[in-house]
Design a protein around this motif. Structure first.
Motif, PDB file in Angstrom:
ATOM      1  N   ILE A  29       2.120   7.220 -44.332  1.00  0.00           N
ATOM      2  CA  ILE A  29       3.553   6.924 -44.400  1.00  0.00           C
ATOM      3  C   ILE A  29       3.996   6.721 -45.847  1.00  0.00           C
ATOM      4  N   VAL A  30       3.209   5.967 -46.618  1.00  0.00           N
ATOM      5  CA  VAL A  30       3.595   5.642 -47.995  1.00  0.00           C
ATOM      6  C   VAL A  30       3.597   6.883 -48.880  1.00  0.00           C
ATOM      7  N   PHE A  31       2.624   7.776 -48.706  1.00  0.00           N
ATOM      8  CA  PHE A  31       2.486   8.912 -49.615  1.00  0.00           C
ATOM      9  C   PHE A  31       3.066  10.212 -49.077  1.00  0.00           C
ATOM     10  N   LYS A  32       3.327  10.287 -47.784  1.00  0.00           N
ATOM     11  CA  LYS A  32       3.856  11.527 -47.214  1.00  0.00           C
ATOM     12  C   LYS A  32       5.239  11.330 -46.591  1.00  0.00           C
ATOM     13  N   THR A  33       5.338  10.373 -45.667  1.00  0.00           N
ATOM     14  CA  THR A  33       6.570  10.237 -44.887  1.00  0.00           C
ATOM     15  C   THR A  33       7.717   9.680 -45.716  1.00  0.00           C
ATOM     16  N   PHE A  34       7.479   8.581 -46.440  1.00  0.00           N
ATOM     17  CA  PHE A  34       8.554   7.988 -47.253  1.00  0.00           C
ATOM     18  C   PHE A  34       9.116   8.988 -48.272  1.00  0.00           C
ATOM     19  N   PRO A  35       8.280   9.667 -49.064  1.00  0.00           N
ATOM     20  CA  PRO A  35       8.829  10.645 -50.013  1.00  0.00           C
ATOM     21  C   PRO A  35       9.572  11.784 -49.321  1.00  0.00           C
ATOM     22  N   LYS A  36       9.090  12.214 -48.163  1.00  0.00           N
ATOM     23  CA  LYS A  36       9.760  13.297 -47.444  1.00  0.00           C
ATOM     24  C   LYS A  36      11.129  12.855 -46.936  1.00  0.00           C
ATOM     25  N   LYS A  37      11.199  11.638 -46.396  1.00  0.00           N
ATOM     26  CA  LYS A  37      12.483  11.126 -45.933  1.00  0.00           C
ATOM     27  C   LYS A  37      13.453  10.996 -47.102  1.00  0.00           C
ATOM     28  N   LEU A  38      12.944  10.577 -48.229  1.00  0.00           N
ATOM     29  CA  LEU A  38      13.777  10.443 -49.420  1.00  0.00           C
ATOM     30  C   LEU A  38      14.343  11.795 -49.824  1.00  0.00           C
ATOM     31  N   GLN A  39      13.517  12.824 -49.791  1.00  0.00           N
ATOM     32  CA  GLN A  39      13.957  14.161 -50.163  1.00  0.00           C
ATOM     33  C   GLN A  39      14.940  14.729 -49.145  1.00  0.00           C
ATOM     34  N   ASP A  40      14.720  14.452 -47.864  1.00  0.00           N
ATOM     35  CA  ASP A  40      15.597  14.970 -46.817  1.00  0.00           C
ATOM     36  C   ASP A  40      17.015  14.443 -46.945  1.00  0.00           C
ATOM     37  N   PHE A  41      17.169  13.216 -47.457  1.00  0.00           N
ATOM     38  CA  PHE A  41      18.481  12.588 -47.530  1.00  0.00           C
ATOM     39  C   PHE A  41      19.265  12.979 -48.784  1.00  0.00           C
ATOM     40  N   VAL A  42      18.630  13.597 -49.766  1.00  0.00           N
ATOM     41  CA  VAL A  42      19.255  13.793 -51.067  1.00  0.00           C
ATOM     42  C   VAL A  42      20.530  14.626 -50.972  1.00  0.00           C
ATOM     43  N   ASP A  43      20.459  15.807 -50.382  1.00  0.00           N
ATOM     44  CA  ASP A  43      21.612  16.716 -50.372  1.00  0.00           C
ATOM     45  C   ASP A  43      22.161  16.963 -48.977  1.00  0.00           C
ATOM     46  N   SER A  44      21.726  16.177 -47.996  1.00  0.00           N
ATOM     47  CA  SER A  44      22.092  16.474 -46.613  1.00  0.00           C
ATOM     48  C   SER A  44      23.585  16.322 -46.351  1.00  0.00           C
ATOM     49  N   THR A  45      24.237  15.371 -47.011  1.00  0.00           N
ATOM     50  CA  THR A  45      25.650  15.108 -46.705  1.00  0.00           C
ATOM     51  C   THR A  45      26.611  15.973 -47.512  1.00  0.00           C
ATOM     52  N   SER A  46      26.137  16.661 -48.528  1.00  0.00           N
ATOM     53  CA  SER A  46      27.021  17.499 -49.339  1.00  0.00           C
ATOM     54  C   SER A  46      27.222  18.886 -48.751  1.00  0.00           C
ATOM     55  N   ASN A  47      26.397  19.239 -47.769  1.00  0.00           N
ATOM     56  CA  ASN A  47      26.524  20.536 -47.103  1.00  0.00           C
ATOM     57  C   ASN A  47      27.687  20.498 -46.118  1.00  0.00           C
ATOM     58  N   PRO A  48      28.634  21.438 -46.208  1.00  0.00           N
ATOM     59  CA  PRO A  48      29.765  21.444 -45.258  1.00  0.00           C
ATOM     60  C   PRO A  48      29.334  21.556 -43.802  1.00  0.00           C
ATOM     61  N   GLN A  49      28.133  22.049 -43.544  1.00  0.00           N
ATOM     62  CA  GLN A  49      27.630  22.155 -42.177  1.00  0.00           C
ATOM     63  C   GLN A  49      27.088  20.824 -41.649  1.00  0.00           C
ATOM     64  N   SER A  50      26.951  19.861 -42.539  1.00  0.00           N
ATOM     65  CA  SER A  50      26.435  18.560 -42.125  1.00  0.00           C
ATOM     66  C   SER A  50      27.483  17.805 -41.316  1.00  0.00           C
ATOM     67  N   PRO A  51      27.084  17.147 -40.222  1.00  0.00           N
ATOM     68  CA  PRO A  51      28.053  16.346 -39.456  1.00  0.00           C
ATOM     69  C   PRO A  51      28.612  15.183 -40.261  1.00  0.00           C
ATOM     70  N   PHE A  52      27.956  14.832 -41.378  1.00  0.00           N
ATOM     71  CA  PHE A  52      28.426  13.725 -42.212  1.00  0.00           C
ATOM     72  C   PHE A  52      29.435  14.187 -43.266  1.00  0.00           C
ATOM     73  N   HIS A  53      29.694  15.478 -43.360  1.00  0.00           N
ATOM     74  CA  HIS A  53      30.647  15.980 -44.357  1.00  0.00           C
ATOM     75  C   HIS A  53      32.059  15.562 -43.967  1.00  0.00           C
ATOM     76  N   LEU A  54      32.844  15.127 -44.953  1.00  0.00           N
ATOM     77  CA  LEU A  54      34.169  14.571 -44.675  1.00  0.00           C
ATOM     78  C   LEU A  54      35.155  15.597 -44.123  1.00  0.00           C
ATOM     79  N   SER A  55      34.846  16.867 -44.250  1.00  0.00           N
ATOM     80  CA  SER A  55      35.741  17.887 -43.705  1.00  0.00           C
ATOM     81  C   SER A  55      35.829  17.813 -42.186  1.00  0.00           C
ATOM     82  N   ASN A  56      34.859  17.176 -41.557  1.00  0.00           N
ATOM     83  CA  ASN A  56      34.877  17.051 -40.099  1.00  0.00           C
ATOM     84  C   ASN A  56      35.904  16.037 -39.610  1.00  0.00           C
ATOM     85  N   ALA A  57      36.397  15.204 -40.514  1.00  0.00           N
ATOM     86  CA  ALA A  57      37.317  14.140 -40.098  1.00  0.00           C
ATOM     87  C   ALA A  57      38.670  14.682 -39.656  1.00  0.00           C
TER      88      ALA A  57
END
Length: 249
Positions: A29-57
């Motif tokens: 978890i410390v050497f594989k999962t945590f770094p992977k989760k960190l990387q997954d969150f970096v650009d996920s919300t800036s993609n217009p296809q992301s449900p978290f993108h403000l264009s969906n509002a």
């Protein structure tokens, strides 16, 4: 004098295997999962296809007050409920009974925000579970006695606990959103010709989407802090007895 009770060989082997398994899981978890989760969150919300993108509002809020759908319950059941039938000492009532509702109209929930909240809740639950596994690994690696290495381990456990509290607080955002939104919806139903109530509902949903994106960033920050602290102190976590000098990074 009674004989001392000790572990038999088979039980001791099972405990050792469990400790080894917890160690492997914790380090994974410390050497594989945590770094992977960190990387997954970096650009996920800036993609217009992301449900978290403000264009969906702009298209996720429906402030329309719809007529209540007709019930399909048999007349006999309705008569029993209307007559105040009692079951087990409690007056029975229909969960969908709108006969005596003051404002019997219906408003739809924001399906997009429901999906966003479900994603956030799932990520919060994942973080809590991962922290539990790392805490187990650290607790099982603690030696007897009070030395500096143990203090480092305890500090890391405290940081893991704080991370879990953060995740649990973020998970509660859905409940708070639904309660606040319901109050606004009741105003829209009560005063359907007051446009500002409908506008306030749209603004509320847009704010909640913005906050959900921010909460996802907060989770990323939690993973970043945990990864940094655990990696910098990994030697003291693995072998606390051999680290009686220096300080926690």
């Amino acid at each position: 004098m009674s004989a001392k009770i000790t572990l038999d060989k088979d039980t001791k082997q099972k405990l050792d295997d469990y400790r080894t398994s917890a160690t492997l899981t914790g380090e994974q978890i410390v050497f594989k999962t945590f770094p992977k989760k960190l990387q997954d969150f970096v650009d996920s919300t800036s993609n217009p296809q992301s449900p978290f993108h403000l264009s969906n509002a702009s298209h996720s809020t429906d402030a329309t007050v719809y007529p209540t759908p007709s019930t399909t319950e048999p007349d006999s059941k309705k008569r029993k409920l209307d007559s105040g039938a009692v079951k087990n000492g409690v007056a029975a009532c229909s969960s969908n009974d709108i006969q005596h509702a003051k404002h019997p109209g219906m408003m739809l929930s924001n399906k997009h925000m429901i999906a966003v909240h479900e994603t956030l809740k799932r990520e919060c639950e994942i973080l809590v579970d991962l922290c539990d596994k790392v805490k187990l690994w650290i607790n099982l690696s603690m030696p007897n006695g009070d030395n500096f290495g143990v203090q480092i381990q305890e500090d890391c456990l405290s940081e893991l606990h704080r991370s879990q509290e953060t995740a649990l607080n973020l998970r509660d955002a859905a409940r708070q959103d639904y309660l606040t939104r319901a109050k606004i919806c009741t105003k829209v139903m009560k005063y359907p010709f007051v446009e500002d109530y409908a506008l306030s509902l749209k603004e509320h949903d847009e704010r909640q989407l913005f906050m959900a994106r921010q909460q996802l960033h907060d989770l990323r920050s939690v993973y970043a802090v945990l990864t940094d602290i655990l990696h910098k102190n990994i030697d003291k976590i693995r072998s606390p007895k051999g680290n009686n000098s220096g300080t926690m990074y």
